[in-house]
Design an enzyme around this catalytic site. Structure first.
Site, mmCIF file in Angstrom:
data_model
loop_
_atom_site.group_PDB
_atom_site.id
_atom_site.type_symbol
_atom_site.label_atom_id
_atom_site.label_comp_id
_atom_site.label_asym_id
_atom_site.label_seq_id
_atom_site.Cartn_x
_atom_site.Cartn_y
_atom_site.Cartn_z
ATOM 1 C CD GLU A 82 -3.458 -2.364 7.233
ATOM 2 O OE1 GLU A 82 -2.393 -2.648 6.704
ATOM 3 O OE2 GLU A 82 -4.038 -1.281 7.063
ATOM 4 C CD GLU B 282 -2.930 5.418 6.683
ATOM 5 O OE1 GLU B 282 -2.876 5.468 5.448
ATOM 6 O OE2 GLU B 282 -2.045 4.864 7.374
ATOM 7 C CE LYS C 204 -0.177 3.125 4.783
ATOM 8 N NZ LYS C 204 -0.064 3.206 6.232
ATOM 9 C CB SER D 54 5.161 -1.707 11.989
ATOM 10 O OG SER D 54 4.765 -0.362 12.197
ATOM 11 C CG HIS E 94 -5.826 1.970 5.090
ATOM 12 N ND1 HIS E 94 -5.406 2.869 6.038
ATOM 13 C CD2 HIS E 94 -4.825 1.084 4.927
ATOM 14 C CE1 HIS E 94 -4.178 2.533 6.429
ATOM 15 N NE2 HIS E 94 -3.802 1.451 5.773
ATOM 16 N N GLY F 241 2.458 2.389 10.750
ATOM 17 C CA GLY F 241 3.403 3.488 10.601
ATOM 18 C C GLY F 241 4.094 3.892 11.889
ATOM 19 C CG ASN G 196 -1.730 1.242 1.379
ATOM 20 O OD1 ASN G 196 -1.756 2.078 0.477
ATOM 21 N ND2 ASN G 196 -2.399 1.394 2.516
HETATM 22 P P1 13P Z 1 3.003 0.377 7.671
HETATM 23 O O1 13P Z 1 3.518 -0.914 7.088
HETATM 24 O O2 13P Z 1 3.746 1.575 7.166
HETATM 25 O O3 13P Z 1 2.873 0.329 9.156
HETATM 26 O O4 13P Z 1 1.513 0.549 7.081
HETATM 27 C C1 13P Z 1 0.642 -0.500 7.182
HETATM 28 C C2 13P Z 1 -0.570 -0.156 6.417
HETATM 29 O O5 13P Z 1 -1.332 0.713 6.783
HETATM 30 C C3 13P Z 1 -0.830 -0.891 5.171
HETATM 31 O O6 13P Z 1 -2.092 -0.633 4.691
#
Ligand code: 13P
Length: 261
Positions: free
Chosen positions: A176, A106, A21, A222, A104, A182, A19
């Site tokens: 997640e 976010e 982002k 992560s 997601h 992150g 992803n």
């Molecule tokens: P990270 O791997 O940067 O923690 O992000 C995970 C994520 O949100 C994947 O959709």
């Protein structure tokens, strides 16, 4: 709420999805996918990259002739209309896009996404012929309150409302935990395995054991080249949704290797 361990791992497909982002211009995206391509050639698992809308054309072109699946990071629930700034599922399939991330955290946190809009977006994605990576997961406060299992079960049930058993084959769920995204703070393999097991139990309750046994559940948060093998060794963790580490070809390839059977 407890999940059982489901041991039939060989029945399901391991999938590692990146992803990206809100990262990479089209030129940078081309460079990144060209970097990833040779490193994941012949991978023993599914490999998908989900990228910003503006990068889709470049990444689709570069991924032609490879087994890398290409996805978007969201789609709207309507096919077209007065929804300024949105992109519809048929628009994605018209380009050759095969996957879409829906729900997601976010999107839920910053853009008001709810379980109901997640369900509507999934409906639209399936109707357009897309494969869906549905994200569920709890905040730190929710984990500390002990509601992770119930919350994830509820997110899963509402998101899958109206989805048939046949359509379920085009859905992956990514667990997640928001506190692990992150932050560099990964869930322990045991925590990841437990919640992925709960998700599979919910799927079994809705669609039966055979459907649940064949269903891919990813962990995300992560996940990196170092911890991937440990997480993927869990009976109910079939793959990963990778943020930061998916922007580094060598790290992403290492995770793909860890998932390859
Ligand atoms: P990270 O791997 O940067 O923690 O992000 C995970 C994520 O949100 C994947 O959709």
């Amino acid at each position: 709420m407890k999940g059982e361990k489901h041991m039939n791992k060989e029945l399901r497909k391991a999938v590692i999805a990146g992803n990206w982002k809100m990262n990479k211009t089209p030129d940078e995206a081309k460079e990144l996918i060209e970097g990833i391509k040779p490193l994941v050639k012949g991978a023993g698992c599914g490999v998908v990259v989900c990228v910003p809308y503006v990068d889709l054309a470049a990444v689709l072109e570069a991924a032609k002739g490879t087994s890398i699946g290409v996805g978007a990071e969201n789609c709207h629930w309507a096919n077209s209309g007065a929804f300024t700034g949105e992109v519809s599922a048929p628009m994605l399939t018209s380009m050759g896009v095969q996957y879409v991330i829906i729900g997601h955290s976010e999107r839920r946190t910053y853009f008001g996404e709810t379980d109901e809009t997640v369900n509507k977006r999934i409906r639209a994605a399936l109707d357009a012929g897309l494969n869906v990576i549905l994200c569920v997961g709890e905040s730190l406060a929710q984990r500390e309150q002990g509601v992770t299992g119930e919350l994830v079960a509820m997110q899963t049930k509402i998101a899958l409302g109206g989805v048939s058993k046949e359509e379920l084959k085009r859905i992956i769920i990514a667990y997640e935990p928001i506190w692990a995204i992150g932050t560099g703070k990964t869930a322990t393999a045991q925590q990841a395995g437990e919640v992925c097991g709960i998700i599979r139990s919910v799927v079994a309750g809705l669609y039966g054991k055979d459907a649940a046994d064949a269903f891919t559940v990813q962990y995300g948060g992560s996940m990196n080249a170092k911890n991937a093998a440990d997480l993927l060794a869990q009976p109910d963790v079939d793959g990963g949704l990778i943020g930061g580490a998916s922007l580094k070809p060598a790290d992403f390839a290492e995770i793909v290797k860890a998932a390859s059977k």
